[in-house]
Design a protein around this motif. Structure first.
Motif, PDB file in Angstrom:
ATOM      1  N   ARG A 354       0.662  -1.008   0.040  1.00 29.02           N
ATOM      2  CA  ARG A 354       0.146  -0.096  -0.039  1.00 29.02           C
ATOM      3  C   ARG A 354       0.897   1.104   0.029  1.00 29.02           C
ATOM      4  O   ARG A 354       0.313   2.375   0.539  1.00 29.02           O
ATOM      5  N   LYS A 355       1.993   1.011  -0.316  1.00 25.88           N
ATOM      6  CA  LYS A 355       2.952   2.248  -0.682  1.00 25.88           C
ATOM      7  C   LYS A 355       3.102   2.876   0.545  1.00 25.88           C
ATOM      8  O   LYS A 355       3.512   4.085   0.689  1.00 25.88           O
ATOM      9  N   LYS A 356       3.400   2.196   1.564  1.00 26.79           N
ATOM     10  CA  LYS A 356       3.627   2.898   3.049  1.00 26.79           C
ATOM     11  C   LYS A 356       5.070   3.196   3.165  1.00 26.79           C
ATOM     12  O   LYS A 356       6.195   2.620   2.779  1.00 26.79           O
ATOM     13  N   PRO A 357       5.349   4.522   3.135  1.00 28.38           N
ATOM     14  CA  PRO A 357       6.830   5.020   3.099  1.00 28.38           C
ATOM     15  C   PRO A 357       7.301   4.729   4.468  1.00 28.38           C
ATOM     16  O   PRO A 357       6.892   4.344   5.479  1.00 28.38           O
ATOM     17  N   LEU A 358       8.777   4.801   4.649  1.00 30.07           N
ATOM     18  CA  LEU A 358       9.492   4.716   5.808  1.00 30.07           C
ATOM     19  C   LEU A 358       9.035   5.198   7.158  1.00 30.07           C
ATOM     20  O   LEU A 358       9.052   4.897   7.865  1.00 30.07           O
ATOM     21  N   ASP A 359       8.459   6.569   7.028  1.00 27.30           N
ATOM     22  CA  ASP A 359       8.043   7.328   8.388  1.00 27.30           C
ATOM     23  C   ASP A 359       6.807   6.586   8.865  1.00 27.30           C
ATOM     24  O   ASP A 359       6.528   6.530  10.084  1.00 27.30           O
ATOM     25  N   GLU A 360       5.969   6.183   7.964  1.00 31.78           N
ATOM     26  CA  GLU A 360       4.690   5.540   8.473  1.00 31.78           C
ATOM     27  C   GLU A 360       5.149   4.109   9.021  1.00 31.78           C
ATOM     28  O   GLU A 360       4.625   3.536   9.877  1.00 31.78           O
ATOM     29  N   TRP A 361       6.174   3.455   8.257  1.00 32.04           N
ATOM     30  CA  TRP A 361       6.575   2.103   8.781  1.00 32.04           C
ATOM     31  C   TRP A 361       7.310   2.088  10.032  1.00 32.04           C
ATOM     32  O   TRP A 361       7.167   0.964  10.828  1.00 32.04           O
ATOM     33  N   THR A 362       7.960   3.276  10.331  1.00 31.33           N
ATOM     34  CA  THR A 362       8.631   3.479  11.604  1.00 31.33           C
ATOM     35  C   THR A 362       7.699   3.080  12.666  1.00 31.33           C
ATOM     36  O   THR A 362       7.771   2.402  13.791  1.00 31.33           O
ATOM     37  N   GLN A 363       6.183   3.801  12.485  1.00 30.79           N
ATOM     38  CA  GLN A 363       5.199   3.417  13.400  1.00 30.79           C
ATOM     39  C   GLN A 363       5.105   2.031  13.746  1.00 30.79           C
ATOM     40  O   GLN A 363       4.717   1.559  14.804  1.00 30.79           O
ATOM     41  N   VAL A 364       5.008   1.145  12.573  1.00 29.89           N
ATOM     42  CA  VAL A 364       4.691  -0.177  12.809  1.00 29.89           C
ATOM     43  C   VAL A 364       5.849  -0.755  13.601  1.00 29.89           C
ATOM     44  O   VAL A 364       5.592  -1.597  14.354  1.00 29.89           O
ATOM     45  N   LEU A 365       6.982  -0.624  13.392  1.00 23.97           N
ATOM     46  CA  LEU A 365       8.188  -1.294  13.779  1.00 23.97           C
ATOM     47  C   LEU A 365       8.128  -0.733  15.325  1.00 23.97           C
ATOM     48  O   LEU A 365       8.537  -1.628  16.199  1.00 23.97           O
ATOM     49  N   GLN A 366       7.880   0.491  15.535  1.00 19.55           N
ATOM     50  CA  GLN A 366       7.746   0.943  17.111  1.00 19.55           C
ATOM     51  C   GLN A 366       6.798  -0.133  17.953  1.00 19.55           C
ATOM     52  O   GLN A 366       7.045  -0.440  19.025  1.00 19.55           O
ATOM     53  N   ALA A 367       5.576  -0.169  17.168  1.00 17.19           N
ATOM     54  CA  ALA A 367       4.614  -0.921  17.865  1.00 17.19           C
ATOM     55  C   ALA A 367       4.873  -2.401  18.014  1.00 17.19           C
ATOM     56  O   ALA A 367       4.745  -2.975  19.191  1.00 17.19           O
ATOM     57  N   GLU A 368       5.600  -2.909  17.035  1.00 16.49           N
ATOM     58  CA  GLU A 368       6.122  -4.458  17.110  1.00 16.49           C
ATOM     59  C   GLU A 368       7.066  -4.607  18.186  1.00 16.49           C
ATOM     60  O   GLU A 368       6.935  -5.597  18.951  1.00 16.49           O
ATOM     61  N   ALA A 369       7.833  -3.533  18.279  1.00 13.33           N
ATOM     62  CA  ALA A 369       8.839  -3.592  19.188  1.00 13.33           C
ATOM     63  C   ALA A 369       8.370  -3.526  20.653  1.00 13.33           C
ATOM     64  O   ALA A 369       8.822  -4.327  21.538  1.00 13.33           O
ATOM     65  N   ARG A 370       7.408  -2.696  20.949  1.00 15.02           N
ATOM     66  CA  ARG A 370       6.861  -2.612  22.213  1.00 15.02           C
ATOM     67  C   ARG A 370       6.109  -3.844  22.530  1.00 15.02           C
ATOM     68  O   ARG A 370       6.074  -4.496  23.641  1.00 15.02           O
ATOM     69  N   ALA A 371       5.616  -4.729  21.536  1.00 15.71           N
ATOM     70  CA  ALA A 371       4.839  -5.807  21.679  1.00 15.71           C
ATOM     71  C   ALA A 371       5.412  -6.919  22.114  1.00 15.71           C
ATOM     72  O   ALA A 371       5.194  -7.887  22.729  1.00 15.71           O
ATOM     73  N   LEU A 372       6.866  -6.832  21.838  1.00 13.04           N
ATOM     74  CA  LEU A 372       7.708  -7.935  22.255  1.00 13.04           C
ATOM     75  C   LEU A 372       8.031  -8.013  23.684  1.00 13.04           C
ATOM     76  O   LEU A 372       8.068  -8.826  24.507  1.00 13.04           O
ATOM     77  N   ARG A 373       8.000  -6.723  24.381  1.00 13.71           N
ATOM     78  CA  ARG A 373       8.185  -6.744  26.050  1.00 13.71           C
ATOM     79  C   ARG A 373       9.186  -7.317  26.560  1.00 13.71           C
ATOM     80  O   ARG A 373       9.148  -8.052  27.346  1.00 13.71           O
ATOM     81  N   GLY A 374      10.442  -7.191  25.777  1.00 12.33           N
ATOM     82  CA  GLY A 374      11.692  -7.584  26.193  1.00 12.33           C
ATOM     83  C   GLY A 374      11.955  -9.111  25.804  1.00 12.33           C
ATOM     84  O   GLY A 374      13.174  -9.423  26.050  1.00 12.33           O
ATOM     85  N   ARG A 375      10.948  -9.638  25.107  1.00 16.15           N
ATOM     86  CA  ARG A 375      11.211 -11.209  24.526  1.00 16.15           C
ATOM     87  C   ARG A 375      12.040 -11.036  23.390  1.00 16.15           C
ATOM     88  O   ARG A 375      12.212 -10.173  22.414  1.00 16.15           O
ATOM     89  N   GLU A 376      12.854 -12.207  23.288  1.00 12.67           N
ATOM     90  CA  GLU A 376      13.709 -12.312  22.170  1.00 12.67           C
ATOM     91  C   GLU A 376      13.027 -12.769  20.872  1.00 12.67           C
ATOM     92  O   GLU A 376      11.963 -13.442  20.936  1.00 12.67           O
ATOM     93  N   LEU A 377      13.348 -11.800  19.703  1.00 15.76           N
ATOM     94  CA  LEU A 377      12.637 -12.121  18.597  1.00 15.76           C
ATOM     95  C   LEU A 377      13.185 -13.259  17.664  1.00 15.76           C
ATOM     96  O   LEU A 377      14.562 -13.277  17.642  1.00 15.76           O
ATOM     97  N   GLN A 378      12.416 -14.400  17.339  1.00 16.01           N
ATOM     98  CA  GLN A 378      13.119 -15.389  16.693  1.00 16.01           C
ATOM     99  C   GLN A 378      12.552 -15.502  15.366  1.00 16.01           C
ATOM    100  O   GLN A 378      11.547 -15.173  14.845  1.00 16.01           O
ATOM    101  N   LEU A 379      13.535 -15.535  14.328  1.00 14.09           N
ATOM    102  CA  LEU A 379      13.099 -15.882  12.926  1.00 14.09           C
ATOM    103  C   LEU A 379      13.151 -17.454  12.418  1.00 14.09           C
ATOM    104  O   LEU A 379      14.173 -18.153  12.556  1.00 14.09           O
ATOM    105  N   LYS A 380      12.117 -17.865  11.980  1.00 18.01           N
ATOM    106  CA  LYS A 380      11.662 -19.195  11.680  1.00 18.01           C
ATOM    107  C   LYS A 380      11.821 -19.537  10.249  1.00 18.01           C
ATOM    108  O   LYS A 380      11.113 -18.498   9.587  1.00 18.01           O
TER     109      LYS A 380
END
Length: 431
Positions: A354-380
């Motif tokens: 949907r052509k979301k640029p970096l400034d809008e994607w930054t908000q997505v990244l911030q929300a995802e980082a908060r949702a981790l709540r200190g847990r390690e992110l694993q890539l499967k």
């Protein structure tokens, strides 16, 4: 009733040699190609065709045509004619088989100088069309023979396949220079070539840029769906598998167009000329049916290259590990919620769906980082596919799962190398 040739001698033997000069396999090359193909039941069954073939399977028609060519090269024209007639009967729409029968019959009365050696007609629209068709058939024959002569080295894979996750059970690679599609199975021991087929590309070749340019795109793609043949015109044959052209790299380069499919042929046509489609990849229906039964939409990559570079899997391990270190650094920055470091991995011209640029994607990244709540992110289930042309691109797919969670989104990223650094220019959730 079949017409048999007498044993070739004198000018008949010379005619047979001239017929396929420059096209036929040498005996050693033929033996090597058959050894490489024995792993596929369809090819193995086709090497020794019988007069009562009941099952028309993938790869069989081509293997039987190659057997006819080999017999002619060996001066065994009587046997060649019998097998060519059987092939033409079993596949009446296979024009190369019909052409072989005609040439072998004609060689009884005069030398045959080349494939489809017919007397020229007076100039007319019909004669021009006939000459065009013959030229296309000779080119098709040449491409089929060349592909059998130059088999991929044993246990090799296209260089684009750095790593495939187990969820990608199959993969496809297309070598446009050879009019060839290669089908792989992703096994615990790595990619294994299980079949390969003649395939047509666009009328004007490759490197699609714009809508309607009649070219086939080059790049790393994925099958998006499986279309029901009952909903398609007869033109598309056994069915169709769309791919995701234009992909994010194509879009970043301003490329346009849509509707690039792998599809079959109409009932009256076994195969099309090497350059014949409006940009799609076209296979004989028996070959496409094998692919339709085998591959899985969404998880099957399709690499389309001008010419495939075949490598041993161990030779790309260093590249894979080098890039994996970069991906792990991205993962660590996201796990720690270090936004400054995390954003350093993203290109200024980043786009998402949907052509979301970096400034809008930054908000997505911030929300995802908060949702981790200190847990390690694993890539499967990571997959790395590398595409190199004027730029160096890595197409990465993985499941993003927080420590302790059972599931997470499946993401796809497109990275580009700029200078000494890899940067993400596209990221999105695909499942």
């Amino acid at each position: 009733m079949f017409v048999h040739l007498s044993a070739p001698s004198g000018h008949r033997a010379a005619a047979a040699a001239l017929w396929l000069a420059g096209l036929l396999l040498a005996s050693s090359a033929w033996a090597q190609s058959q050894k490489a193909r024995r792993a596929t039941p369809s090819a193995a069954a086709a090497v020794a065709p019988t007069a009562a073939t009941t099952a028309l399977r993938d790869g069989q028609a081509e293997a039987r045509l190659m057997a006819v060519y080999k017999l002619v090269a060996e001066g065994r024209s009587r046997e060649a004619l019998v097998q060519a007639e059987n092939l033409a009967r079993d596949y009446p729409n296979f024009q190369l088989a019909q052409l072989a029968v005609g040439d072998l019959l004609m060689s009884r009365t005069r030398p045959i100088r080349h494939l489809g050696d017919v007397a020229p007609e007076p100039d007319s629209a019909r004669s021009i069309q006939a000459a065009t068709t013959l030229a296309e058939l000779r080119n098709e024959s040449r491409q089929r023979v060349d592909a059998q002569r130059s088999r991929p080295p044993a246990n090799s894979v296209p260089a684009q396949f750095l790593e495939l996750a187990p969820r990608s059970r199959h993969a496809i690679a297309v070598d446009a220079s050879r009019s060839r599609l290669y089908l792989f199975e992703n096994t615990p021991k790595g990619l294994q070539l299980i079949a390969d087929y003649y395939a047509s590309v666009g009328k004007l070749g490759i490197e699609k840029v714009t809508e309607g340019d009649q070219r086939t795109p080059l790049g790393v793609y994925f099958i998006t769906s499986r279309l029901d043949p009952g909903t398609l015109k007869d033109f598309y044959g056994a069915g169709a598998l769309p791919i995701n052209y234009p992909n994010p790299l194509d879009q970043s380069r301003g490329k346009t167009g849509s509707g690039i499919w792998l599809h079959g042929t109409p009932p009256d046509q076994f195969a099309r000329a090497p350059l014949a489609s409006d940009g799609c990849l076209v296979l004989a229906n028996p070959d496409l049916e094998r692919i339709l039964r085998t591959v899985e939409p969404r998880s099957t990559p399709v690499v389309i290259a001008r010419q495939l570079q075949w490598v041993q899997p161990h030779s790309v391990q260093a590249e894979r590990k080098s890039f994996e270190a970069v991906l792990n650094a991205w993962r660590n920055a996201k796990t720690e919620g270090d936004m400054k470091r995390l954003l350093g991995f993203y290109a200024p011209d980043f786009q998402s769906y949907r052509k979301k640029p970096l400034d809008e994607w930054t908000q997505v990244l911030q929300a995802e980082a908060r949702a981790l709540r200190g847990r390690e992110l694993q890539l499967k289930d990571k997959s790395y596919l590398r595409w190199t042309d004027s730029a160096d691109t890595m197409v990465v797919t993985f499941g993003e799962v927080a420590e302790g969670a059972r599931t997470g989104p499946v993401k796809r990223q497109y990275w580009t190398r700029r200078g000494q650094h890899w940067q993400i220019f596209f990221e999105g959730v695909i499942g």
